[in-house]
Design an enzyme around this catalytic site. Structure first.
Site, PDB file in Angstrom:
ATOM      1  N   TYR A 162      26.679  50.451  46.943  1.00 34.43           N
ATOM      2  CA  TYR A 162      27.337  50.549  45.633  1.00 34.43           C
ATOM      3  C   TYR A 162      27.886  51.972  45.403  1.00 34.43           C
ATOM      4  CZ  TYR A 162      27.708  46.990  41.936  1.00 34.43           C
ATOM      5  OH  TYR A 162      28.130  45.987  41.108  1.00 34.43           O
ATOM      6  N   GLU A 180      36.452  54.125  45.859  1.00 38.79           N
ATOM      7  CA  GLU A 180      37.402  53.689  44.833  1.00 38.79           C
ATOM      8  C   GLU A 180      37.899  54.872  44.003  1.00 38.79           C
ATOM      9  OE1 GLU A 180      35.758  50.397  42.559  1.00 38.79           O
ATOM     10  OE2 GLU A 180      34.938  49.533  44.388  1.00 38.79           O
TER      11      GLU A 180
HETATM   12  C1  LIG Z   1      41.274  46.468  33.863  1.00 41.28           C
HETATM   13  C2  LIG Z   1      40.464  47.139  34.858  1.00 41.28           C
HETATM   14  C3  LIG Z   1      39.012  47.223  34.533  1.00 41.28           C
HETATM   15  C4  LIG Z   1      38.369  48.205  35.413  1.00 41.28           C
HETATM   16  C5  LIG Z   1      36.990  48.579  34.968  1.00 41.28           C
HETATM   17  C6  LIG Z   1      36.553  49.791  35.706  1.00 41.28           C
HETATM   18  C7  LIG Z   1      35.116  50.110  35.594  1.00 41.28           C
HETATM   19  C8  LIG Z   1      34.357  49.705  36.788  1.00 41.28           C
HETATM   20  C9  LIG Z   1      33.058  50.334  36.908  1.00 41.28           C
HETATM   21  C10 LIG Z   1      32.224  49.710  37.988  1.00 41.28           C
HETATM   22  C11 LIG Z   1      32.769  49.807  39.310  1.00 41.28           C
HETATM   23  C12 LIG Z   1      32.069  48.996  40.344  1.00 41.28           C
HETATM   24  C13 LIG Z   1      32.735  49.178  41.614  1.00 41.28           C
HETATM   25  C14 LIG Z   1      32.187  48.293  42.640  1.00 41.28           C
HETATM   26  C15 LIG Z   1      32.173  48.628  43.876  1.00 41.28           C
HETATM   27  C16 LIG Z   1      31.576  47.786  44.850  1.00 41.28           C
HETATM   28  O1  LIG Z   1      31.495  46.596  44.828  1.00 41.28           O
HETATM   29  S1  LIG Z   1      30.974  48.646  46.098  1.00 41.28           S
HETATM   30  C17 LIG Z   1      30.137  47.523  47.152  1.00 41.28           C
HETATM   31  C18 LIG Z   1      28.728  47.296  46.733  1.00 41.28           C
HETATM   32  N1  LIG Z   1      28.763  46.240  45.790  1.00 41.28           N
HETATM   33  C19 LIG Z   1      27.741  45.452  45.540  1.00 41.28           C
HETATM   34  O2  LIG Z   1      26.653  45.571  46.065  1.00 41.28           O
HETATM   35  C20 LIG Z   1      28.082  44.362  44.611  1.00 41.28           C
HETATM   36  C21 LIG Z   1      26.951  43.967  43.824  1.00 41.28           C
HETATM   37  N2  LIG Z   1      27.459  43.136  42.789  1.00 41.28           N
HETATM   38  C22 LIG Z   1      27.122  41.893  42.694  1.00 41.28           C
HETATM   39  O3  LIG Z   1      26.363  41.397  43.437  1.00 41.28           O
HETATM   40  C23 LIG Z   1      27.702  41.031  41.606  1.00 41.28           C
HETATM   41  O4  LIG Z   1      29.040  41.253  41.514  1.00 41.28           O
HETATM   42  C24 LIG Z   1      27.011  41.230  40.264  1.00 41.28           C
HETATM   43  C25 LIG Z   1      27.763  40.386  39.237  1.00 41.28           C
HETATM   44  C26 LIG Z   1      27.048  42.686  39.860  1.00 41.28           C
HETATM   45  C27 LIG Z   1      25.553  40.811  40.326  1.00 41.28           C
HETATM   46  O5  LIG Z   1      25.379  39.601  40.752  1.00 41.28           O
HETATM   47  P1  LIG Z   1      24.402  38.538  40.054  1.00 41.28           P
HETATM   48  O6  LIG Z   1      25.119  37.249  40.208  1.00 41.28           O
HETATM   49  O7  LIG Z   1      23.965  38.884  38.688  1.00 41.28           O
HETATM   50  O8  LIG Z   1      23.117  38.642  40.896  1.00 41.28           O
HETATM   51  P2  LIG Z   1      22.505  37.669  41.908  1.00 41.28           P
HETATM   52  O9  LIG Z   1      21.088  38.047  42.009  1.00 41.28           O
HETATM   53  O10 LIG Z   1      23.278  37.697  43.154  1.00 41.28           O
HETATM   54  O11 LIG Z   1      22.693  36.206  41.249  1.00 41.28           O
HETATM   55  C28 LIG Z   1      22.054  35.759  40.039  1.00 41.28           C
HETATM   56  C29 LIG Z   1      21.874  34.253  40.080  1.00 41.28           C
HETATM   57  O12 LIG Z   1      23.134  33.585  40.137  1.00 41.28           O
HETATM   58  C30 LIG Z   1      23.253  32.853  41.350  1.00 41.28           C
HETATM   59  N3  LIG Z   1      24.610  32.965  41.828  1.00 41.28           N
HETATM   60  C31 LIG Z   1      25.483  33.937  41.521  1.00 41.28           C
HETATM   61  N4  LIG Z   1      26.629  33.727  42.141  1.00 41.28           N
HETATM   62  C32 LIG Z   1      26.489  32.597  42.866  1.00 41.28           C
HETATM   63  C33 LIG Z   1      27.345  31.865  43.731  1.00 41.28           C
HETATM   64  N5  LIG Z   1      28.599  32.288  44.006  1.00 41.28           N
HETATM   65  N6  LIG Z   1      26.857  30.762  44.292  1.00 41.28           N
HETATM   66  C34 LIG Z   1      25.603  30.326  44.049  1.00 41.28           C
HETATM   67  N7  LIG Z   1      24.742  30.975  43.230  1.00 41.28           N
HETATM   68  C35 LIG Z   1      25.183  32.096  42.650  1.00 41.28           C
HETATM   69  C36 LIG Z   1      22.259  33.487  42.290  1.00 41.28           C
HETATM   70  O13 LIG Z   1      21.846  32.677  43.316  1.00 41.28           O
HETATM   71  C37 LIG Z   1      21.125  33.839  41.341  1.00 41.28           C
HETATM   72  O14 LIG Z   1      20.397  32.657  41.067  1.00 41.28           O
HETATM   73  P3  LIG Z   1      18.867  32.694  40.662  1.00 41.28           P
HETATM   74  O15 LIG Z   1      18.156  33.504  41.690  1.00 41.28           O
HETATM   75  O16 LIG Z   1      18.459  31.268  40.643  1.00 41.28           O
HETATM   76  O17 LIG Z   1      18.807  33.331  39.302  1.00 41.28           O
END
Ligand SMILES: CCCCCCCCCCCCC/C=C/C(=O)SCCNC(=O)CCNC(=O)[C@H](O)C(C)(C)COP(=O)(O)OP(=O)(O)OC[C@H]1O[C@@H](n2cnc3c(N)ncnc32)[C@H](O)[C@@H]1OP(=O)(O)O
Length: 242
Positions: free
Chosen positions: A164, A171
């Site tokens: 991250y 970026e």
């Molecule tokens: C107009 C312009 C606006 C610009 C704004 C600018 C500001 C920006 C500031 C921030 C900049 C960020 C820049 C980012 C850079 C990068 O990405 S660098 C690379 C490193 N990146 C990462 O590691 C990314 C991490 N991010 C994520 O994983 C996600 O995007 C998240 C939304 C932040 C978090 O994911 P989340 O879904 O909350 O967590 P999980 O634990 O993975 O999932 C929760 C539950 O949901 C289920 N689930 C989610 N998606 C799916 C799917 N596609 N299919 C099936 N299931 C899914 C997941 O299984 C979990 O389920 P439970 O365990 O049952 O709860």
């Protein structure tokens, strides 16, 4: 009375059947979506490795992979839809910030400003995104089919600790290197006087976007740290509502 009870249990059965069909359809769709996304980012990884091995330079790499990148990163907009319709239990806001910042980086920065496409920082965020997304989408796919290898779960909830910040550095450095070109060309800007009587300075807008990383990035990072504690260490986390 008896027929009323029978009617009630028939309704309940029908409702249960509908819920089962809906959940089977949702699982089928998510499995298809996650497999497609894993494949897409794998194609990108192979294309980038092949390009570098054959040419021995990163110059021209972005142009080479831009179509595939634009397609799969834009397809990720569906993730916001998945949260909004309740298909996955994730915050619409957290996902929205993550996805929109990526789309913005691809379409309105890297793709629009040709002069910065060969910057090392572009390669940095491309490599980081690719590794992250292959891990993340394969994590979701294997979770959905109940065959999740531990190393993928481990990678999903550990790699982001380093990836991250690295992605953010890539970026921000890319936006920073775009500033002089944006200022010189006046691109995407609207100067007064004009018939709408509004002005917009894309250069200032980019600076605001860079500054917005300061409050927004920690929120995403801490969200992932909470997810990590929940999934890897079984902690019960109460998240605030959207
Ligand atoms: C107009 C312009 C606006 C610009 C704004 C600018 C500001 C920006 C500031 C921030 C900049 C960020 C820049 C980012 C850079 C990068 O990405 S660098 C690379 C490193 N990146 C990462 O590691 C990314 C991490 N991010 C994520 O994983 C996600 O995007 C998240 C939304 C932040 C978090 O994911 P989340 O879904 O909350 O967590 P999980 O634990 O993975 O999932 C929760 C539950 O949901 C289920 N689930 C989610 N998606 C799916 C799917 N596609 N299919 C099936 N299931 C899914 C997941 O299984 C979990 O389920 P439970 O365990 O049952 O709860």
């Amino acid at each position: 009375m008896a027929s009323g009870e029978e009617d009630g249990s028939l309704d309940e059965k029908e409702n249960n059947n509908k819920k089962r069909i809906r959940s089977a359809l949702a699982t089928a769709w998510l499995t298809f979506y996650n497999i497609t996304m894993t494949a897409g980012w794998l194609v990108l990884a192979v294309a980038m490795a092949k390009f570098y091995i054959q040419r021995g330079t990163h110059k021209g790499l972005y142009r080479n992979i831009s179509k595939t990148l634009k397609f799969f990163q834009t397809f990720a907009l569906l993730e916001v839809v998945h949260c909004a319709v309740g298909l996955v239990r994730t915050s619409v806001i957290v996902t929205g910030v993550q996805v929109s910042s990526r789309i913005f980086m691809v379409w309105f920065v890297t793709n629009s400003i040709r002069q910065i496409q060969n910057e090392e920082s572009v390669v940095l965020f491309l490599v980081v995104w690719t590794v992250t997304e292959i891990t993340r989408y394969s994590f979701y796919t294997f979770s959905l089919i109940n065959h999740l290898p531990y190393f993928i779960k481990w990678a999903r909830y550990n790699m982001f600790i380093v990836m991250y910040p690295l992605g953010v550095i890539g970026e921000l450095m890319t936006i920073y290197s775009a500033l002089p070109y944006v200022q010189r060309s006046g691109m995407f800007s609207l100067r007064l006087p004009n018939k709408y009587n509004v002005s917009f300075d894309y250069y200032i807008f980019l600076i605001i976007i860079m500054l917005s990383y300061i409050p927004l990035f920690p929120q995403l990072y801490f969200h992932m740290l909470r997810q990590r504690r929940r999934v890897l260490h079984g902690e019960v986390i109460v998240e605030k509502d959207d």
